[in-house]
Design a protein around this motif. Sequence first.
Motif, PDB file in Angstrom:
ATOM      1  N   LYS A  23       2.706 -44.299  65.695  1.00  0.00           N
ATOM      2  CA  LYS A  23       1.361 -43.749  65.484  1.00  0.00           C
ATOM      3  C   LYS A  23       1.412 -42.228  65.440  1.00  0.00           C
ATOM      4  O   LYS A  23       0.732 -41.585  64.635  1.00  0.00           O
ATOM      5  CB  LYS A  23       0.416 -44.221  66.594  1.00  0.00           C
ATOM      6  CG  LYS A  23      -0.054 -45.663  66.423  1.00  0.00           C
ATOM      7  CD  LYS A  23      -1.013 -46.073  67.539  1.00  0.00           C
ATOM      8  CE  LYS A  23      -1.463 -47.524  67.358  1.00  0.00           C
ATOM      9  NZ  LYS A  23      -2.348 -47.966  68.462  1.00  0.00           N
ATOM     10  N   GLU A  24       2.245 -41.638  66.312  1.00  0.00           N
ATOM     11  CA  GLU A  24       2.414 -40.183  66.301  1.00  0.00           C
ATOM     12  C   GLU A  24       3.020 -39.728  64.977  1.00  0.00           C
ATOM     13  O   GLU A  24       2.582 -38.731  64.384  1.00  0.00           O
ATOM     14  CB  GLU A  24       3.304 -39.750  67.476  1.00  0.00           C
ATOM     15  CG  GLU A  24       2.645 -39.913  68.834  1.00  0.00           C
ATOM     16  CD  GLU A  24       3.590 -39.610  69.980  1.00  0.00           C
ATOM     17  OE1 GLU A  24       4.750 -39.198  69.704  1.00  0.00           O
ATOM     18  OE2 GLU A  24       3.191 -39.766  71.150  1.00  0.00           O
ATOM     19  N   GLU A  25       4.049 -40.474  64.510  1.00  0.00           N
ATOM     20  CA  GLU A  25       4.684 -40.146  63.235  1.00  0.00           C
ATOM     21  C   GLU A  25       3.685 -40.265  62.083  1.00  0.00           C
ATOM     22  O   GLU A  25       3.655 -39.436  61.179  1.00  0.00           O
ATOM     23  CB  GLU A  25       5.876 -41.079  62.977  1.00  0.00           C
ATOM     24  CG  GLU A  25       7.130 -40.712  63.726  1.00  0.00           C
ATOM     25  CD  GLU A  25       7.706 -39.396  63.238  1.00  0.00           C
ATOM     26  OE1 GLU A  25       8.023 -39.275  62.038  1.00  0.00           O
ATOM     27  OE2 GLU A  25       7.825 -38.478  64.057  1.00  0.00           O
ATOM     28  N   GLU A  26       2.879 -41.296  62.125  1.00  0.00           N
ATOM     29  CA  GLU A  26       1.889 -41.518  61.077  1.00  0.00           C
ATOM     30  C   GLU A  26       0.907 -40.351  61.005  1.00  0.00           C
ATOM     31  O   GLU A  26       0.540 -39.888  59.917  1.00  0.00           O
ATOM     32  CB  GLU A  26       1.139 -42.826  61.336  1.00  0.00           C
ATOM     33  CG  GLU A  26       0.152 -43.202  60.248  1.00  0.00           C
ATOM     34  CD  GLU A  26      -0.583 -44.499  60.546  1.00  0.00           C
ATOM     35  OE1 GLU A  26      -1.465 -44.860  59.744  1.00  0.00           O
ATOM     36  OE2 GLU A  26      -0.271 -45.141  61.571  1.00  0.00           O
ATOM     37  N   SER A  27       0.499 -39.855  62.179  1.00  0.00           N
ATOM     38  CA  SER A  27      -0.441 -38.736  62.230  1.00  0.00           C
ATOM     39  C   SER A  27       0.194 -37.465  61.675  1.00  0.00           C
ATOM     40  O   SER A  27      -0.432 -36.732  60.893  1.00  0.00           O
ATOM     41  CB  SER A  27      -0.889 -38.516  63.678  1.00  0.00           C
ATOM     42  OG  SER A  27      -1.718 -37.394  63.776  1.00  0.00           O
ATOM     43  N   LEU A  28       1.455 -37.193  62.050  1.00  0.00           N
ATOM     44  CA  LEU A  28       2.159 -36.002  61.568  1.00  0.00           C
ATOM     45  C   LEU A  28       2.421 -36.090  60.068  1.00  0.00           C
ATOM     46  O   LEU A  28       2.313 -35.090  59.346  1.00  0.00           O
ATOM     47  CB  LEU A  28       3.467 -35.820  62.339  1.00  0.00           C
ATOM     48  CG  LEU A  28       3.326 -35.457  63.815  1.00  0.00           C
ATOM     49  CD1 LEU A  28       4.668 -35.547  64.521  1.00  0.00           C
ATOM     50  CD2 LEU A  28       2.744 -34.054  63.972  1.00  0.00           C
ATOM     51  N   ASN A  29       2.760 -37.293  59.596  1.00  0.00           N
ATOM     52  CA  ASN A  29       2.994 -37.478  58.156  1.00  0.00           C
ATOM     53  C   ASN A  29       1.702 -37.270  57.370  1.00  0.00           C
ATOM     54  O   ASN A  29       1.719 -36.690  56.279  1.00  0.00           O
ATOM     55  CB  ASN A  29       3.557 -38.874  57.882  1.00  0.00           C
ATOM     56  CG  ASN A  29       5.013 -38.996  58.275  1.00  0.00           C
ATOM     57  OD1 ASN A  29       5.748 -38.001  58.291  1.00  0.00           O
ATOM     58  ND2 ASN A  29       5.440 -40.193  58.602  1.00  0.00           N
ATOM     59  N   LYS A  30       0.596 -37.757  57.917  1.00  0.00           N
ATOM     60  CA  LYS A  30      -0.698 -37.595  57.249  1.00  0.00           C
ATOM     61  C   LYS A  30      -1.050 -36.115  57.128  1.00  0.00           C
ATOM     62  O   LYS A  30      -1.539 -35.650  56.090  1.00  0.00           O
ATOM     63  CB  LYS A  30      -1.783 -38.338  58.035  1.00  0.00           C
ATOM     64  CG  LYS A  30      -3.139 -38.341  57.351  1.00  0.00           C
ATOM     65  CD  LYS A  30      -4.150 -39.177  58.135  1.00  0.00           C
ATOM     66  CE  LYS A  30      -5.510 -39.182  57.437  1.00  0.00           C
ATOM     67  NZ  LYS A  30      -6.496 -39.993  58.199  1.00  0.00           N
ATOM     68  N   GLU A  31      -0.765 -35.365  58.195  1.00  0.00           N
ATOM     69  CA  GLU A  31      -1.033 -33.926  58.189  1.00  0.00           C
ATOM     70  C   GLU A  31      -0.170 -33.220  57.134  1.00  0.00           C
ATOM     71  O   GLU A  31      -0.645 -32.346  56.398  1.00  0.00           O
ATOM     72  CB  GLU A  31      -0.741 -33.353  59.577  1.00  0.00           C
ATOM     73  CG  GLU A  31      -1.265 -31.953  59.790  1.00  0.00           C
ATOM     74  CD  GLU A  31      -1.070 -31.483  61.223  1.00  0.00           C
ATOM     75  OE1 GLU A  31      -1.178 -30.265  61.446  1.00  0.00           O
ATOM     76  OE2 GLU A  31      -0.822 -32.327  62.106  1.00  0.00           O
ATOM     77  N   ALA A  32       1.113 -33.624  57.055  1.00  0.00           N
ATOM     78  CA  ALA A  32       2.019 -33.028  56.068  1.00  0.00           C
ATOM     79  C   ALA A  32       1.600 -33.380  54.643  1.00  0.00           C
ATOM     80  O   ALA A  32       1.657 -32.548  53.736  1.00  0.00           O
ATOM     81  CB  ALA A  32       3.453 -33.489  56.328  1.00  0.00           C
ATOM     82  N   LEU A  33       1.165 -34.616  54.441  1.00  0.00           N
ATOM     83  CA  LEU A  33       0.707 -35.046  53.119  1.00  0.00           C
ATOM     84  C   LEU A  33      -0.557 -34.294  52.693  1.00  0.00           C
ATOM     85  O   LEU A  33      -0.736 -33.976  51.513  1.00  0.00           O
ATOM     86  CB  LEU A  33       0.462 -36.549  53.102  1.00  0.00           C
ATOM     87  CG  LEU A  33       1.720 -37.429  53.093  1.00  0.00           C
ATOM     88  CD1 LEU A  33       1.349 -38.886  53.382  1.00  0.00           C
ATOM     89  CD2 LEU A  33       2.445 -37.320  51.763  1.00  0.00           C
ATOM     90  N   ASN A  34      -1.423 -34.006  53.663  1.00  0.00           N
ATOM     91  CA  ASN A  34      -2.621 -33.217  53.364  1.00  0.00           C
ATOM     92  C   ASN A  34      -2.237 -31.808  52.924  1.00  0.00           C
ATOM     93  O   ASN A  34      -2.875 -31.220  52.045  1.00  0.00           O
ATOM     94  CB  ASN A  34      -3.544 -33.159  54.576  1.00  0.00           C
ATOM     95  CG  ASN A  34      -4.286 -34.461  54.813  1.00  0.00           C
ATOM     96  OD1 ASN A  34      -4.462 -35.254  53.895  1.00  0.00           O
ATOM     97  ND2 ASN A  34      -4.701 -34.700  56.041  1.00  0.00           N
TER      98      ASN A  34
END
Length: 375
Positions: free
Chosen positions: A184-195
């Motif tokens: 879940k932490e990775e998913e949040s960080l990846n979402k931020e990077a994708l944004n």
Amino acid sequence: MALLDIMRYEYEVSVAHVNYHHRDTAKRDEDIVRNYCKEHNIPFYLKDYVDDNKGNFQDKARVFRYEFFAELIKEHKLEKVLVAHHKDDLIETYLLQKKRGSKVTYYGLNKQVVLKGICVERPLLKFTKDELEDYCRFRKIRYGIDESNLGNDYSRNKIRHEIVEKMTREEKDKLVEEIERLNKEEESLNKEALNFINNRSKFDIEELLNYKDLKRVLRILLYKNLSDKQLDELIKQLNTSKNFEVLIRNKYLCKEYGYIEVYPKEKDYEYHFNSIEFIKKKHFELTDTGNSKEGVTLSESDFPIMVRNYREGDSIKMLYGTKKINRFFIDNKISSRERKMWPIMFNSEGTAILVPNIGCNVDHYSKHNLYMLKL
């Protein structure tokens, strides 16, 4: 076998079996699957693996079976592949990742992935190996034990026997909760990077290099399994080199003209024409209209003509002398990406006679009867 027995009630299934012939009991396992499929009228597809004894067997076997699966999906118009990884496999994978210090995009095993262009699902990740064996015994389903998993020859086997098999159900569940939290932490960080990426492939140098999680962004843009060491070297080059370009797998990372760009490697192209044709291709168009720097005068002796993409060292003879095409690119700040696919026309003697936006060569400049537009 538990997966097959469970899923045949939910789906219309077919079965793919690979016999690697690496164990004395390989034929026994093949017969177990074949007989079950025969009993329940399930399509059964077999492929035998022949090992060349070169390289890593596990890696080669994985590629072999998923290529087989992809062939069957396409040939029989099937929907997806179901594989029988279970909770113990998930935990083993996570512990192996920790032991290796792997930087991963997903901890443990993902419930659904795409491999070889096909959807692969793991429906049994909530069940332990013991639970699935109990299921088979309760349902009187014959199954085989892979004897190669019983020793400690591989790191995974060692983790399995020395750690996972000694864990209680509660300990396993607690570790799975830890894996889910990390993902879940990775998913949040990846979402931020994708944004931050925002569907871009080209970035202002300062904007990209100052991003707080540059390694994550580069992994997303380039290749997810790049190591920290590889990324440290790339970032060093991006910070210290005025111009920089490197090919990583099938993508270029390029720094020039105030930008950093990531773009895919395209295949070289080459087309031959025996007469004047008006035609449109991906990178150029042959037409009867254009400006003076897109036109050429062709005679019968020029045919067959060839159009291909730019190559290092290409030049063209102009009214004012021979011009290196690369010099034109530099003078006009043409990006590395555009240069690689820039179309050039050659006559039957292999002489460059037209480069769009530079012009035609000295012997082909009169009344233009063909124009080549760069797209």
